[in-house]
Structures are given as structure tokens and as C-alpha cells.
Design a protein around this motif. Sequence first.
Motif, PDB file in Angstrom:
ATOM      1  N   ILE A  91       8.834 -60.646 -44.873  1.00  0.00           N
ATOM      2  CA  ILE A  91      10.029 -61.320 -45.403  1.00  0.00           C
ATOM      3  C   ILE A  91       9.858 -62.789 -45.077  1.00  0.00           C
ATOM      4  O   ILE A  91       9.929 -63.186 -43.911  1.00  0.00           O
ATOM      5  CB  ILE A  91      11.325 -60.781 -44.749  1.00  0.00           C
ATOM      6  CG1 ILE A  91      11.476 -59.282 -45.005  1.00  0.00           C
ATOM      7  CG2 ILE A  91      12.534 -61.557 -45.256  1.00  0.00           C
ATOM      8  CD1 ILE A  91      12.637 -58.628 -44.245  1.00  0.00           C
ATOM      9  N   SER A  92       9.549 -63.596 -46.081  1.00  0.00           N
ATOM     10  CA  SER A  92       9.364 -65.019 -45.800  1.00  0.00           C
ATOM     11  C   SER A  92      10.237 -65.838 -46.729  1.00  0.00           C
ATOM     12  O   SER A  92      10.425 -65.502 -47.892  1.00  0.00           O
ATOM     13  CB  SER A  92       7.894 -65.416 -45.940  1.00  0.00           C
ATOM     14  OG  SER A  92       7.487 -65.313 -47.277  1.00  0.00           O
ATOM     15  N   THR A  93      10.817 -66.913 -46.172  1.00  0.00           N
ATOM     16  CA  THR A  93      11.685 -67.782 -46.969  1.00  0.00           C
ATOM     17  C   THR A  93      11.389 -69.223 -46.601  1.00  0.00           C
ATOM     18  O   THR A  93      10.668 -69.499 -45.642  1.00  0.00           O
ATOM     19  CB  THR A  93      13.175 -67.492 -46.688  1.00  0.00           C
ATOM     20  OG1 THR A  93      13.402 -67.647 -45.286  1.00  0.00           O
ATOM     21  CG2 THR A  93      13.580 -66.100 -47.120  1.00  0.00           C
ATOM     22  N   GLY A  94      11.978 -70.138 -47.366  1.00  0.00           N
ATOM     23  CA  GLY A  94      11.731 -71.565 -47.167  1.00  0.00           C
ATOM     24  C   GLY A  94      12.407 -72.095 -45.921  1.00  0.00           C
ATOM     25  O   GLY A  94      13.084 -71.368 -45.182  1.00  0.00           O
ATOM     26  N   LYS A 118      16.237 -71.806 -44.711  1.00  0.00           N
ATOM     27  CA  LYS A 118      16.821 -70.465 -44.849  1.00  0.00           C
ATOM     28  C   LYS A 118      16.704 -69.661 -43.568  1.00  0.00           C
ATOM     29  O   LYS A 118      16.598 -68.435 -43.602  1.00  0.00           O
ATOM     30  CB  LYS A 118      16.102 -69.721 -45.993  1.00  0.00           C
ATOM     31  CG  LYS A 118      16.219 -70.384 -47.347  1.00  0.00           C
ATOM     32  CD  LYS A 118      17.628 -70.237 -47.893  1.00  0.00           C
ATOM     33  CE  LYS A 118      17.734 -70.891 -49.265  1.00  0.00           C
ATOM     34  NZ  LYS A 118      19.141 -71.022 -49.699  1.00  0.00           N
ATOM     35  N   GLU A 119      16.702 -70.333 -42.403  1.00  0.00           N
ATOM     36  CA  GLU A 119      16.439 -69.596 -41.165  1.00  0.00           C
ATOM     37  C   GLU A 119      17.505 -68.544 -40.850  1.00  0.00           C
ATOM     38  O   GLU A 119      17.197 -67.483 -40.331  1.00  0.00           O
ATOM     39  CB  GLU A 119      16.215 -70.543 -39.972  1.00  0.00           C
ATOM     40  CG  GLU A 119      17.221 -71.636 -39.781  1.00  0.00           C
ATOM     41  CD  GLU A 119      16.839 -72.937 -40.486  1.00  0.00           C
ATOM     42  OE1 GLU A 119      16.490 -72.872 -41.694  1.00  0.00           O
ATOM     43  OE2 GLU A 119      16.903 -73.998 -39.860  1.00  0.00           O
ATOM     44  N   CYS A 157      16.787 -64.496 -40.361  1.00  0.00           N
ATOM     45  CA  CYS A 157      17.115 -63.740 -39.142  1.00  0.00           C
ATOM     46  C   CYS A 157      18.063 -62.588 -39.461  1.00  0.00           C
ATOM     47  O   CYS A 157      17.954 -61.512 -38.863  1.00  0.00           O
ATOM     48  CB  CYS A 157      17.714 -64.676 -38.095  1.00  0.00           C
ATOM     49  SG  CYS A 157      16.495 -65.843 -37.447  1.00  0.00           S
ATOM     50  N   GLN A 158      18.987 -62.815 -40.401  1.00  0.00           N
ATOM     51  CA  GLN A 158      19.886 -61.725 -40.790  1.00  0.00           C
ATOM     52  C   GLN A 158      19.101 -60.567 -41.403  1.00  0.00           C
ATOM     53  O   GLN A 158      19.322 -59.404 -41.058  1.00  0.00           O
ATOM     54  CB  GLN A 158      20.943 -62.233 -41.792  1.00  0.00           C
ATOM     55  CG  GLN A 158      22.165 -62.780 -41.069  1.00  0.00           C
ATOM     56  CD  GLN A 158      23.025 -63.682 -41.943  1.00  0.00           C
ATOM     57  OE1 GLN A 158      22.556 -64.228 -42.949  1.00  0.00           O
ATOM     58  NE2 GLN A 158      24.281 -63.857 -41.535  1.00  0.00           N
ATOM     59  N   GLN A 159      18.151 -60.902 -42.254  1.00  0.00           N
ATOM     60  CA  GLN A 159      17.321 -59.844 -42.864  1.00  0.00           C
ATOM     61  C   GLN A 159      16.491 -59.117 -41.801  1.00  0.00           C
ATOM     62  O   GLN A 159      16.296 -57.909 -41.874  1.00  0.00           O
ATOM     63  CB  GLN A 159      16.405 -60.447 -43.931  1.00  0.00           C
ATOM     64  CG  GLN A 159      17.167 -60.859 -45.192  1.00  0.00           C
ATOM     65  CD  GLN A 159      16.236 -61.515 -46.217  1.00  0.00           C
ATOM     66  OE1 GLN A 159      15.941 -62.697 -46.117  1.00  0.00           O
ATOM     67  NE2 GLN A 159      15.774 -60.751 -47.179  1.00  0.00           N
ATOM     68  N   GLY A 178      17.329 -67.808 -30.428  1.00  0.00           N
ATOM     69  CA  GLY A 178      18.776 -67.879 -30.259  1.00  0.00           C
ATOM     70  C   GLY A 178      19.521 -67.321 -31.449  1.00  0.00           C
ATOM     71  O   GLY A 178      20.491 -66.560 -31.304  1.00  0.00           O
ATOM     72  N   LEU A 179      19.042 -67.663 -32.627  1.00  0.00           N
ATOM     73  CA  LEU A 179      19.690 -67.220 -33.857  1.00  0.00           C
ATOM     74  C   LEU A 179      19.643 -65.696 -33.977  1.00  0.00           C
ATOM     75  O   LEU A 179      20.642 -65.048 -34.319  1.00  0.00           O
ATOM     76  CB  LEU A 179      18.972 -67.897 -35.028  1.00  0.00           C
ATOM     77  CG  LEU A 179      19.691 -68.063 -36.358  1.00  0.00           C
ATOM     78  CD1 LEU A 179      21.116 -68.541 -36.194  1.00  0.00           C
ATOM     79  CD2 LEU A 179      18.903 -69.049 -37.229  1.00  0.00           C
ATOM     80  N   VAL A 180      18.492 -65.099 -33.667  1.00  0.00           N
ATOM     81  CA  VAL A 180      18.371 -63.633 -33.725  1.00  0.00           C
ATOM     82  C   VAL A 180      19.362 -62.988 -32.745  1.00  0.00           C
ATOM     83  O   VAL A 180      20.094 -62.059 -33.098  1.00  0.00           O
ATOM     84  CB  VAL A 180      16.925 -63.185 -33.414  1.00  0.00           C
ATOM     85  CG1 VAL A 180      16.865 -61.677 -33.187  1.00  0.00           C
ATOM     86  CG2 VAL A 180      15.980 -63.601 -34.535  1.00  0.00           C
ATOM     87  N   LEU A 181      19.413 -63.521 -31.517  1.00  0.00           N
ATOM     88  CA  LEU A 181      20.328 -62.931 -30.529  1.00  0.00           C
ATOM     89  C   LEU A 181      21.788 -63.123 -30.944  1.00  0.00           C
ATOM     90  O   LEU A 181      22.612 -62.216 -30.781  1.00  0.00           O
ATOM     91  CB  LEU A 181      20.083 -63.536 -29.140  1.00  0.00           C
ATOM     92  CG  LEU A 181      18.725 -63.216 -28.496  1.00  0.00           C
ATOM     93  CD1 LEU A 181      18.588 -63.940 -27.152  1.00  0.00           C
ATOM     94  CD2 LEU A 181      18.538 -61.712 -28.298  1.00  0.00           C
ATOM     95  N   GLU A 182      22.117 -64.291 -31.498  1.00  0.00           N
ATOM     96  CA  GLU A 182      23.504 -64.521 -31.935  1.00  0.00           C
ATOM     97  C   GLU A 182      23.906 -63.585 -33.075  1.00  0.00           C
ATOM     98  O   GLU A 182      25.028 -63.078 -33.106  1.00  0.00           O
ATOM     99  CB  GLU A 182      23.679 -65.976 -32.377  1.00  0.00           C
ATOM    100  CG  GLU A 182      23.753 -66.958 -31.222  1.00  0.00           C
ATOM    101  CD  GLU A 182      24.109 -68.358 -31.716  1.00  0.00           C
ATOM    102  OE1 GLU A 182      25.293 -68.717 -31.696  1.00  0.00           O
ATOM    103  OE2 GLU A 182      23.182 -69.087 -32.142  1.00  0.00           O
ATOM    104  N   ILE A 183      22.978 -63.361 -34.002  1.00  0.00           N
ATOM    105  CA  ILE A 183      23.285 -62.461 -35.125  1.00  0.00           C
ATOM    106  C   ILE A 183      23.414 -61.020 -34.631  1.00  0.00           C
ATOM    107  O   ILE A 183      24.303 -60.287 -35.041  1.00  0.00           O
ATOM    108  CB  ILE A 183      22.218 -62.600 -36.240  1.00  0.00           C
ATOM    109  CG1 ILE A 183      22.373 -63.967 -36.923  1.00  0.00           C
ATOM    110  CG2 ILE A 183      22.324 -61.468 -37.258  1.00  0.00           C
ATOM    111  CD1 ILE A 183      21.220 -64.358 -37.829  1.00  0.00           C
TER     112      ILE A 183
END
Lengths: 239, 239
Positions: free
Chosen positions: B45-48, B51-52, B56-58, B84-89
Motif C-alpha cells: 500500500i503506497s501513496t504520495g 497522504k501519511e 497509516c489508517q489503511q 506516532g501516527l500509527v499509535l494515535e490511529i
Amino acid sequence: MGTGPGAVEHLSDRARDALASAQVIVGYTTYINLIKDLIGDREVISTGMTKEKERCQQAVEAAASGRRVAVVSSGDPGVYGMAGLVLEIMESSGLLGKLPVEVVPGITSATASAAKLGAPLMHDFAVISLSDLLTPWETIEARLEAAARSDFVVVLYNPASKKRTRQIEKAREILLLHRQPQTPVGIVKNTAREKESVIITTLDCMTEHSIDMLSTVIVGNSSTRRAGDFIITPRGYRI
Amino acid sequence: MGTGPGAVEHLSDRARDALASAQVIVGYTTYINLIKDLIGDREVISTGMTKEKERCQQAVEAAASGRRVAVVSSGDPGVYGMAGLVLEIMESSGLLGKLPVEVVPGITSATASAAKLGAPLMHDFAVISLSDLLTPWETIEARLEAAARSDFVVVLYNPASKKRTRQIEKAREILLLHRQPQTPVGIVKNTAREKESVIITTLDCMTEHSIDMLSTVIVGNSSTRRAGDFIITPRGYRI
């Protein structure tokens, strides 16, 4: 070259190659023991903890005599490690620019410890050593004060030793002048080694825990919060 | 997980294992391309670049559906990265503490760039991102000012982009209020990638060089000096 935290789990390919191609391996005895399986029967120059200058001098002499030498640091050799000392000794011996030299980076305690704690370093951070053996304590205090006031996450290296216990108490006092007592603090000891310990506490209570020379202490900024078994410093995304 | 700078040269064993055991690999397209030989034909799953959050949501959704997922960051995932973003989600989805998660550290740009420059980080340093997309510029200025005044070595992440060019000029001005114009500065671009460039210049002249979003800038403290092709910040040993 840096071997990262612990033994060989965090060693990079580049570091593994550098180690494999060295004829002489130089390092602090404890680190050498962590990687002894990768050294085999090659020549080793290892000395105790306060002998870093002697070690680097012997390394430069061995290199000057035509041998390929690896000076090994745990973590990253450029963060309070041996890289600077090796370059300074080469410079004073007139060897800089004559003998080839490369600094091979490693994973440093700040980010290895942060990984164990979750994500405390997602925002600006200051790395401060509390060792006042080579640095005046006033300089360290001024940096603690500046980092605390401008809301840096603060990473403390060399927070304490058997003889040096006052500095971490004083650091806590300075940080408490600018930060809430409930600010999350992580204490990671022996990262990626046997007896690894990970403690999440608060600025108020941090010195109730054992903190020694193998510990790295990370103090959150004003937005850092605890989430389950982790500490998170939000970068600022809306979740 | 962090892959370190560049492609796979600085990948740690732990990161290689984590990547090898993942069923789904998630990341920014450019990073995914750097490690495509290690991915093979597994799901990606790769995005520009911007789109971080979506990435991470995906990733969290894929993990929640029972798959083993690796979210890949260049450098260290805990330093302005995805950790951080992964843990927050995960937290906001009620999954923290239910789904297993591990942050695998990598070699971050600060120390990888420092290694290319010699040994600029041998003393206390502050890491500051100049991106004001998620952080008020006043906060960044206050940190630059505090770090400059208390003689931290300063490492600048995200120093500039095509649209964002004013911040590095302003950072230089603030640093010049407290530091000599001749202070050594290193600019490392594309660390350990094709087209890597390493420039050693001075605080006075730094903005005459090209500085972009793939650059890391390291500004010396009051003792940092140039030695041949290197920058050294002495730790304080008598050589």
C-alpha cells in the motif's frame, strides 16, 4: 563504527561489512564482549571504561602501521562516542587526509529507547548528557533550562552513575519549573540487552525509579501523553 | 519500522526480519521503491507524500483484519516519522493494547548525516524541524533561539522545500545572533542514496548552497571546528 543498542540485532549491513573487513578491532571491553561471535580470533584491543583516549590512540597507531582497524562503539559513534576522538587524534598526528577513515553510523540510544516507549520523539527534541566530567555543570544547566522553557522533548544521556546521582535530581527540578509534574517520562535501561527494562512514569516521580549509567531518560514536552503502555508526542495531525 | 538512510545499506537485522515477516508493506512511494527488492510480490500500500494519515489508517485496518503489516519509514520511524501516527490511529480506533505493535528503530538522518560530516554531534544537540505545516512558526523560532543561545549543536530537519524557502533564511538569522559567522555548517543531501552530496560551509554562507527537502543541515556549536574534510565538535578530551 556503531553497533546500535544491545548486541547484533540492530547492527546495520554497512557496520557488519566494516567489522568483517577489519584486521584489528578496538573497543570498550563490555562492547567487545557483546559482538565477540562476529570477531572470532582476530586481534582485539580492548580497555576499560575511562581509557577511551588510549584506545583511540592505539587504534590510530595500528591504522598508521598499515592495518585495517574498526573502532567499535555501542549505539552511534558520533553521539558522545569515539568518532570525534579518533578524528582529533588523527588530526594531531598529521594523519587526517592521509589515512582513509569512515564514520559508520549506528542506531543511537535516543531513538532505540524512544522505539521501546512508543513515539515520544515525534516533535523537536534536545539531547543532553548529564555527565559533568568534561563539561561545566553550568553549561549543562543552561541547556536544560533552555530546552525546558522552549518545550523541547528532552533526552538525557549519562543521567547518573554510582558516584554521580545529584545531576538527575537537579535536572528534574529545572524541568519542573517549566513543565507539569504529570509530564510523561520514559526510562529505558539496557536497551536490547539482557535485563532490558522499560519504565513509564512522570516528571514528578521519575527519580523514585532506579536510573544508572546504562539508562536513557526521555522527558515529554507539553503535548506528550500516555496511551496505554506507550508515550506519544503528537506531531499535530488531526486524528 | 525504519530502514535507515538510503536504500538497504543501513538496514538493521531487526528491521530486515520485520520486513521479511510482513504480509502487507505500507509506505511512501519513494521509500517503497528503495526497498522493492526486499518486498518481492507481496501486497504493497503506497501513496504520495502528503497522504501519511491515509496510509497509516489503511495499515491499521489491514492489521485489524488479521494481517501482519510493516509500515516503512526512511530513517527512524520515531523521528518526525510514522510511529506516532500509527499509535494515535490505533488508540482512537480502540485497538491499542489489543493488536500487537512494535516500533523498530532505524538510523536517523541526524546521525547518518553527522557520520558523513565527521563528528559534529559529539556534544549536546537540538533537533528542530523547520516545517511549519503542523507547528506554529513562533514555536519553531523560540526553539531556534533557545538552542542558539545555549550553545547546542543544531540539526535542522525539513529545512526547505520548493514552496518553503523563507524558514532556512530566518533560522540562519536567528543563529547568527548568537554564533560566529564562521561557525561550521554541514549540508548533507540524499544520504546514502544516488546523488548524495556533502557540503561543508559556514553559517554566514550556508544559504548560498542548495538546500531542499532531502537535505539535513547541521550547525556547529561555539567549539565546532573544521579539520580537513571534516567537522569536529570536541567532547572536551585533552589530545
